[in-house]
Design a protein around this motif. Structure first.
Motif, mmCIF file in Angstrom:
data_model
loop_
_atom_site.group_PDB
_atom_site.id
_atom_site.type_symbol
_atom_site.label_atom_id
_atom_site.label_comp_id
_atom_site.label_asym_id
_atom_site.label_seq_id
_atom_site.Cartn_x
_atom_site.Cartn_y
_atom_site.Cartn_z
ATOM 1 N N UNK A 497 23.601 -15.191 26.589
ATOM 2 C CA UNK A 497 22.167 -14.936 26.429
ATOM 3 C C UNK A 497 21.627 -15.840 25.332
ATOM 4 N N UNK A 498 20.574 -16.599 25.655
ATOM 5 C CA UNK A 498 19.882 -17.462 24.697
ATOM 6 C C UNK A 498 18.518 -16.844 24.446
ATOM 7 N N UNK A 499 18.327 -16.295 23.258
ATOM 8 C CA UNK A 499 17.136 -15.494 22.953
ATOM 9 C C UNK A 499 16.340 -16.162 21.847
ATOM 10 N N UNK A 500 15.118 -16.584 22.167
ATOM 11 C CA UNK A 500 14.239 -17.237 21.201
ATOM 12 C C UNK A 500 13.144 -16.256 20.795
ATOM 13 N N UNK A 501 13.219 -15.760 19.572
ATOM 14 C CA UNK A 501 12.288 -14.754 19.043
ATOM 15 C C UNK A 501 12.208 -13.546 19.968
ATOM 16 N N UNK A 502 13.306 -12.830 20.172
ATOM 17 C CA UNK A 502 13.303 -11.715 21.135
ATOM 18 C C UNK A 502 12.460 -10.534 20.696
ATOM 19 N N UNK A 529 23.152 -16.158 21.555
ATOM 20 C CA UNK A 529 22.618 -17.151 20.611
ATOM 21 C C UNK A 529 21.202 -16.707 20.303
ATOM 22 N N UNK A 530 20.958 -16.330 19.058
ATOM 23 C CA UNK A 530 19.744 -15.621 18.657
ATOM 24 C C UNK A 530 18.926 -16.501 17.710
ATOM 25 N N UNK A 531 17.674 -16.749 18.039
ATOM 26 C CA UNK A 531 16.750 -17.518 17.198
ATOM 27 C C UNK A 531 15.648 -16.590 16.741
ATOM 28 N N UNK A 532 15.398 -16.556 15.444
ATOM 29 C CA UNK A 532 14.356 -15.657 14.938
ATOM 30 C C UNK A 532 13.965 -16.042 13.521
#
Length: 561
Positions: A497-502, A529-532
């Protein structure tokens, strides 16, 4: 873009028909101009004769004038119709390219610049096609033809005109170089301003909740002021260049008129010939002068057309043929990955490296300031943006590493789920928006909706899961759209899972509920992979990497997020 780029004729069939029609109308107007000048010169040269003999001549001149006006009106009418058709064909080709395969995902990852180009950018092509192109063709046909007519009547005046005519395109080229740079900066600032405004409007609720809306508003104000400055610079150069061209044209016509006047006083030239040359002199210079004036009005549209053609002719990305290995084991490796931005001298990210185990439920977080390249890093992992330097590899357990570029992205994407920062929801029912063509059992759909809190949203919809949504989720609030997108990600069985600002647009309670669902998904062996920007969101990560805000690089290739 060239004054008349052959690539435009190749990508828009309406442009080819338009060029032929414009050439025919231009030749007709040249012939009528010569006839009008000849008739008027003859009428004025014999003005002392009996007035009764001039009636037919006046009627004949009136007919020529009316016919010339009719051709000019027909040219303007066909110009508008053809311009609309050419723009429609270019826009259709560009949208078809953006909507196909990886280009569609690149458009989603690349922001609003693509949309700005396909909409307002190509709309600015209207002055280029309506005014500049017809005038350019008229110049190519009328100026040589009229110059030949003047030479047959008076070689001396023709030599003066031929000597001064090259000065106009020379100064047009010199001024055009500065205008092109100013126009390119104006278009870039417009695209940047549009992207920032869309970001602000989309995330306004979240920014208000975090108390950061004032800072973003100040950024938009600075961008709008920069766009105003670039627009004024382009206008200033347009006015100055028009003044230069008018001055050169006026002095050239004056030199011809002075020479004719002196020879008329000496009796070396008949009055009718002198009047004929004087009447044609402004017509010889007028097409070139109009081309210079219209060039600035059409420069923005020509720049947008050049960008659209460049995208249409860009080679299809080389796609690998190897089937992607299962993402249930092995590692995902980034080795010194750098992606150059559109801002010269920057890379974002710069030298990013990590090793992410697959199938072990690891959560890797990426954080950094806006513009550090977090979303760009996700796009690179997806295979949408090729790294400027470094490489991305999938290493199956007990096997050699496989470069991402050598893999069939279709088999790779089938094993992962991506939540972009900007949501793009297609029209359809709620169920269709969540499933996206996947066969998801009703139990899994309900469990995912309960985990994200979207079940409460569905319960309030008039037709539940069968409620129809408009484009980009019209009918739902921003927070509800975010829950729908999270439900879409969690409803499948993808292992990466590639999550951009979930957790964007979610309140504190909903955010905690989503984070718990992500932790449960990780415990089942899914890699995240978490972007926040939010520290609370990154608390669930096993490891957090911080991307630097600014880094140097020579080549502008992609847009950092």
């Amino acid at each position: 873009m060239k004054p008349l780029d052959p690539k435009l004729l190749r990508h828009a069939s309406a442009a080819r028909r338009y060029m032929l029609l414009t050439a025919g109308l231009g030749l007709g107007m040249v012939a009528l101009t010569v006839l009008q000048a000849r008739g008027l010169a003859r009428l004025l040269g014999h003005a002392r004769e009996a007035a009764g003999g001039h009636g037919r001549a006046l009627l004949w001149l009136g007919g020529v004038w009316l016919l010339r006006a009719a051709l000019a009106g027909l040219q303007e009418w066909t110009g508008k119709r053809s311009a609309h058709r050419v723009i429609a064909q270019l826009r259709a080709g560009l949208l078809a390219r953006l909507a196909s395969g990886p280009e569609r995902e690149r458009a989603s990852a690349g922001g609003v610049a693509q949309v700005e180009l396909a909409t307002r950018g190509l709309d600015a092509l209207q002055p280029y096609l309506e005014g500049y192109v017809p005038q350019l063709l008229l110049t190519a046909l009328a100026t040589p033809a009229l110059l030949v007519c003047v030479w047959r009547a008076d070689p001396v005046s023709a030599a003066l005109m031929a000597g001064s005519l090259p000065l106009i395109p020379l100064f047009m080229v010199l001024v055009g170089r500065f205008t092109r740079e100013a126009t390119a900066r104006q278009l870039a600032s417009m695209q940047q301003l549009s992207a920032r405004v869309v970001d602000l409007i989309t995330g306004l609720a979240t920014l208000r909740a975090l108390g950061r809306h004032r800072g973003v508003a100040a950024q938009v104000l600075r961008l709008s002021e920069a766009h105003a400055r670039t627009t004024l610079q382009a206008l200033r150069r347009a006015f100055l260049s028009s003044f230069v061209l008018e001055l050169i044209t006026t002095l050239s016509i004056a030199s011809v008129a002075v020479g004719i006047g002196l020879r008329l006083l000496d009796g070396a030239m008949p009055l009718e010939t002198g009047l004929f040359v004087l009447l044609l002199a402004p017509e010889v210079y007028a097409p070139l002068r109009q081309v210079g004036a219209l060039f600035h009005a059409s420069a923005e549209g020509a720049e947008a057309a050049a960008q659209a053609i460049a995208r249409l002719e860009a080679p299809e990305p080389v796609r690998g043929t190897l089937a992607a290995p299962p993402l249930t084991c092995g590692t995902l490796e980034l080795r010194e990955v750098s992606v150059a931005t559109r801002d010269a001298g920057r890379c974002a990210p710069e030298g990013l490296s990590f090793v992410l185990p697959l199938g072990q439920g690891r959560i890797l977080g990426l954080r950094g300031e806006s513009g550090a390249g977090k979303s760009t890093a996700v796009a690179a992992v997806l295979g949408l943006l090729p790294p400027t330097r470094g490489g991305i590899f999938l290493r199956p357990e007990g096997a050699a590493a496989l470069p991402l570029g050598s893999l069939d992205l279709t088999t790779y994407w089938a094993q992962l789920a991506w939540l972009p920062q900007r949501l793009h929801l297609e029209p359809g029912t709620v169920r269709e928006s969540v499933c996206r063509g996947r066969a998801i059992p009703a139990s899994a759909l309900s469990a995912a909706a309960e985990a994200t809190g979207f079940d409460a949203v569905v319960a309030r919809l008039p037709e539940g899961w069968d409620t129809k949504l408009g484009r980009d989720g019209q009918g739902l609030s921003l927070g509800q759209r975010q829950r729908l997108a999270l439900t879409r990600v969690l409803a499948g069985d993808e292992r990466l899972l590639l999550l951009d600002e979930p957790t964007a647009h979610l309140d504190e309670g909903s955010e905690q509920r989503v984070l718990e669902a992500l932790k449960r998904r990780a415990r089942r062996g899914t890699t995240l992979l978490l972007v926040s920007h939010r520290a609370r969101t990154l608390e669930i990560a096993d490891e957090v990497l911080t991307l630097p805000a600014h880094a140097a690089s020579p080549a502008p290739l992609a847009e950092a997020a």
